[in-house]
Design an enzyme around this catalytic site. Sequence first.
Site, PDB file in Angstrom:
ATOM      1  N   ASP A  58       0.706 -10.378  13.605  1.00 60.11           N
ATOM      2  CA  ASP A  58       0.424  -9.254  12.708  1.00 60.11           C
ATOM      3  C   ASP A  58      -0.718  -8.405  13.264  1.00 60.11           C
ATOM      4  OD1 ASP A  58      -0.055  -7.540  10.553  1.00 60.11           O
ATOM      5  OD2 ASP A  58       0.235  -9.115   9.056  1.00 60.11           O
ATOM      6  N   TYR A 116       0.835  -1.199   0.000  1.00 62.26           N
ATOM      7  CA  TYR A 116       0.000   0.000   0.000  1.00 62.26           C
ATOM      8  C   TYR A 116       0.867   1.245   0.000  1.00 62.26           C
ATOM      9  CZ  TYR A 116      -4.532   2.269   1.071  1.00 62.26           C
ATOM     10  OH  TYR A 116      -5.714   2.991   1.027  1.00 62.26           O
ATOM     11  N   SER A 151       1.239  -7.863   1.641  1.00 61.77           N
ATOM     12  CA  SER A 151       0.384  -6.824   2.198  1.00 61.77           C
ATOM     13  C   SER A 151      -0.670  -6.411   1.159  1.00 61.77           C
ATOM     14  CB  SER A 151       1.224  -5.644   2.680  1.00 61.77           C
ATOM     15  OG  SER A 151       0.471  -4.814   3.528  1.00 61.77           O
ATOM     16  N   GLN A 152      -0.690  -5.150   0.713  1.00 61.96           N
ATOM     17  CA  GLN A 152      -1.605  -4.830  -0.376  1.00 61.96           C
ATOM     18  C   GLN A 152      -1.331  -5.751  -1.574  1.00 61.96           C
ATOM     19  OE1 GLN A 152      -2.897  -0.759  -2.437  1.00 61.96           O
ATOM     20  NE2 GLN A 152      -0.906  -1.427  -3.204  1.00 61.96           N
ATOM     21  N   HIS A 168       3.788  -7.883  10.801  1.00 59.39           N
ATOM     22  CA  HIS A 168       3.759  -7.343   9.444  1.00 59.39           C
ATOM     23  C   HIS A 168       5.136  -6.764   9.150  1.00 59.39           C
ATOM     24  CE1 HIS A 168       0.756  -6.590   6.298  1.00 59.39           C
ATOM     25  NE2 HIS A 168       1.458  -5.515   5.984  1.00 59.39           N
TER      26      HIS A 168
END
Length: 322
Positions: free
Chosen positions: A274, A92, A184-185, A303
Amino acid sequence: MMLIDMPLAEMKTYLGSSPLPKDFDRYWAESLAELDATPPELELTPAKFQSPNAECFDLWFTGTGGARVYAKLLRPAKASGKHPAVVQFHGYSANSGDWSDKLNFVSAGFTVAALDVRGQGGLSQDMTPIKGTTLRGHIIRGVDDPDPKKLLFRNIYLDTVRLTRLVMAMDDVDETRVGAMGGSQGGGLTLACAGLVPELNRACAVFPFLSDYRRVWNMDLAKAAYEELQYYFRQFDPTHAREEEFFERLGYIDVQNLAPRIRCQILMVTGLMDTVCPPSTQFAAYNKITSRKEHVFYPDFGHEWLPGNGDLIFQYMLEMLQ
């Protein structure tokens, strides 16, 4: 192990708490048809960066809404015959990264395509005209527009489809040996792409974002990457009068709702500590996948950088060379 989420045994059967819109399948059928009706206007030009073992190109295509979308494309120099490919999606707010960090795949005989997500840290355009806030992030961009097809992530998901299909159609690529990957994203986009492009051979999603939004909210983790959820309620629905409507609208772009459509084999990687993309939200998507799948856990990691994970993914994709 300290718990920051539900116990692992419960997560292994958890199927999410966010709603599935009743017209979800029609929504995505119409969205894919819109993409098919949009001329791709592919432009491929040699990049300034070059390498002895790779041919490097700036790739541009037209996506939904007329946006021009950018990706880096690298292919093996002097390749003979068709070879596999990987499509990469970034985190992101970031971008497609450096050319040089993709050369491991090229050296192994892969074409690599790395997307710049619309309106984030790269070159791709965000052309979506919407009614509502544009201040606090891309999840909520378009959530108040009368037309749910104005959701920005709907168009981003379609960009992953277009790039993957363009790569599959290249003369030197074996369309049966194309994989998708990201963290992630990028992990969320990988799952979305796999759900919308059933022809993918395999996909690897590392701690995927964009899954089970209501669970994030209920855990009081609408912070960091998910802070825009909190911003929306505080600014536009402080009494939560439209909470059901809000989460149902986000259901169109919730990757756990696309997960049952996945047909390729999947590798998912989750850090059980996370607090950015809670493990249960990742399981919500994983548990709905019915194709061949594997889930790797990092019990003491959140994360963050995961030791050995890059090697794991590389070896997983190398199986397409066999």
